[in-house]
Design an enzyme around this catalytic site. Structure first.
Site, PDB file in Angstrom:
ATOM      1  CB  CYS A 229      35.370  35.928  42.201  1.00 21.66           C
ATOM      2  SG  CYS A 229      34.852  36.091  40.353  1.00 21.66           S
TER       3      CYS A 229
ATOM      4  CG  HIS B  91      38.557  28.447  32.915  1.00 26.07           C
ATOM      5  ND1 HIS B  91      38.701  28.257  31.587  1.00 26.07           N
ATOM      6  CD2 HIS B  91      39.023  29.614  32.992  1.00 26.07           C
ATOM      7  CE1 HIS B  91      39.142  29.312  31.002  1.00 26.07           C
ATOM      8  NE2 HIS B  91      39.502  30.082  31.902  1.00 26.07           N
TER       9      HIS B  91
ATOM     10  CG  HIS C 234      37.230  35.203  30.873  1.00 29.12           C
ATOM     11  ND1 HIS C 234      38.010  35.323  32.122  1.00 29.12           N
ATOM     12  CD2 HIS C 234      37.163  34.077  30.364  1.00 29.12           C
ATOM     13  CE1 HIS C 234      38.058  34.054  32.446  1.00 29.12           C
ATOM     14  NE2 HIS C 234      37.693  33.162  31.560  1.00 29.12           N
TER      15      HIS C 234
ATOM     16  CB  CYS D 221      33.952  40.746  35.654  1.00 33.49           C
ATOM     17  SG  CYS D 221      34.216  41.193  37.460  1.00 33.49           S
TER      18      CYS D 221
ATOM     19  CD  GLU E 186      41.027  39.649  32.951  1.00 33.70           C
ATOM     20  OE1 GLU E 186      40.938  38.763  33.662  1.00 33.70           O
ATOM     21  OE2 GLU E 186      41.618  40.899  33.293  1.00 33.70           O
TER      22      GLU E 186
ATOM     23  CB  SER F 285      44.263  32.105  34.279  1.00 33.17           C
ATOM     24  OG  SER F 285      45.259  33.223  34.899  1.00 33.17           O
ATOM     25  CG  ASN F 286      41.154  32.188  39.324  1.00 29.79           C
ATOM     26  OD1 ASN F 286      40.953  31.989  40.546  1.00 29.79           O
ATOM     27  ND2 ASN F 286      40.376  32.184  38.505  1.00 29.79           N
TER      28      ASN F 286
HETATM   29 FE1  F3S Z   1      36.116  37.495  39.492  1.00 28.38          FE
HETATM   30 FE2  F3S Z   1      35.788  39.882  38.116  1.00 28.38          FE
HETATM   31 FE3  F3S Z   1      37.752  39.422  39.468  1.00 28.38          FE
HETATM   32  S1  F3S Z   1      35.211  37.722  37.469  1.00 28.38           S
HETATM   33  S2  F3S Z   1      38.123  37.380  39.706  1.00 28.38           S
HETATM   34  S3  F3S Z   1      35.708  39.597  40.259  1.00 28.38           S
HETATM   35  S4  F3S Z   1      37.758  40.428  37.653  1.00 28.38           S
END
Ligand code: F3S
Length: 284
Positions: A12, A42, A77, A99, A129, A224-225
């Site tokens: 991302c 990760h 994070h 981010c 996070e 985690s995602n």
């Molecule tokens: Fe990536 Fe920021 Fe969302 S690191 S997953 S765009 S909160």
């Protein structure tokens, strides 16, 4: 045979920005020590590459206390306020790659808790996070992840509650948990802080998983995602496989299927996604 690869698979913008930042700092400060507070991503391969360039991971606040020079990069994070306070006392260059979507949550919980509101963070209590977000609350808070956590919530009646989410939380699960909290009769204000990148990735993954006979989710086991993507895909397609690298792929499981979907977590490099696509192509 059809292979459908998600357009949203892979880095991302927040993760890409953080990883690029570390590589830039390595170039900019040749000969100086470069640290990241926690692994920048990760992903074992990227971490190994950075370690070979001399980048050192700081694993805890205690380890940070022992750092007295060099550059410290804060990962996407984010971190709790007390880490910024500690860094300020030190003779180090701080490069903040938090981010912007996570920074926004820090500002929200700080503002809402200053008003006296009880902060509910929906997310994984052990995720860095979430630990960072907690560290910006100036008052009472709770982290909830499951229905059982809501049942054990006990907030004074007169308190207003502000609810935020970990950026990568499963949107449907977030809505369900908010509904249950609401039913408990609390005075709540909901700030859906699941980031756009996550929302789009989850929606696309669900769409593809609903059409495909088998689904491959690529990402580190500790991401985690990616775990949430796996949950979503598995709900839509029983034959969902969670792999970290092409080596984990058991190609015989795909032999009789007509379509395979592929998605990947926010910290999975494109090279790995391409390798998986190529391995799948071989059997079709
Ligand atoms: Fe990536 Fe920021 Fe969302 S690191 S997953 S765009 S909160």
């Amino acid at each position: 045979m059809k292979i459908i690869c998600a357009k949203t698979a892979g880095f991302c913008f927040g993760v890409k920005r953080a990883v690029d930042t570390v590589f830039e700092q390595v170039e900019k400060h040749k000969g100086e020590k470069i640290y990241t507070y926690g692994p920048i991503i990760h992903n074992g391969e990227v971490i190994k590459n950075l370690e070979e360039k001399g980048v050192v991971i700081i694993h805890s606040k205690k380890e940070l206390e022992e750092v007295h020079e060099g550059v410290v990069v804060i990962r996407s994070h984010g971190v709790e306020k007390s880490i910024y306070d500690l860094l300020e006392e030190k003779n180090v260059i701080v490069v903040d790659a938090t981010c912007p979507d996570v920074k926004k949550i820090h500002r929200i919980v700080q503002r809402e808790s200053k008003k006296g509101n009880f902060i509910i963070i929906v997310g994984n209590p052990n995720h860095p996070e979430v630990q960072g977000i907690k560290g910006w609350v100036q008052g009472d808070w709770a982290v909830i992840e499951q229905v059982g956590d809501v049942e054990s919530l006990s907030i004074p009646e007169e308190k207003k509650c502000s609810i935020v989410a970990q950026t990568t939380f499963n949107l449907e699960k977030f809505k369900d948990l908010v509904e249950i909290i609401e039913k408990k009769g609390y005075d709540i204000s909901v700030l859906n802080t699941i980031c756009n990148a996550t929302r789009k990735r989850q929606e696309e993954a669900k769409d593809i998983a609903e059409q495909a006979d088998a689904m491959i989710v690529i990402g580190d086991k500790s991401s985690s995602n990616t775990q949430k993507l796996y949950e979503i895909c598995q709900n839509a397609c029983k034959a969902t496989y969670y792999i970290q690298t092409p080596k984990d792929l058991e190609l015989n499981q795909l032999e009789s299927v007509k379509s395979v979907g592929i998605t990947a977590g926010a910290s999975t490099p494109n090279t790995i996604i391409e390798e998986v696509q190529n391995s799948v192509r071989i059997i079709f």
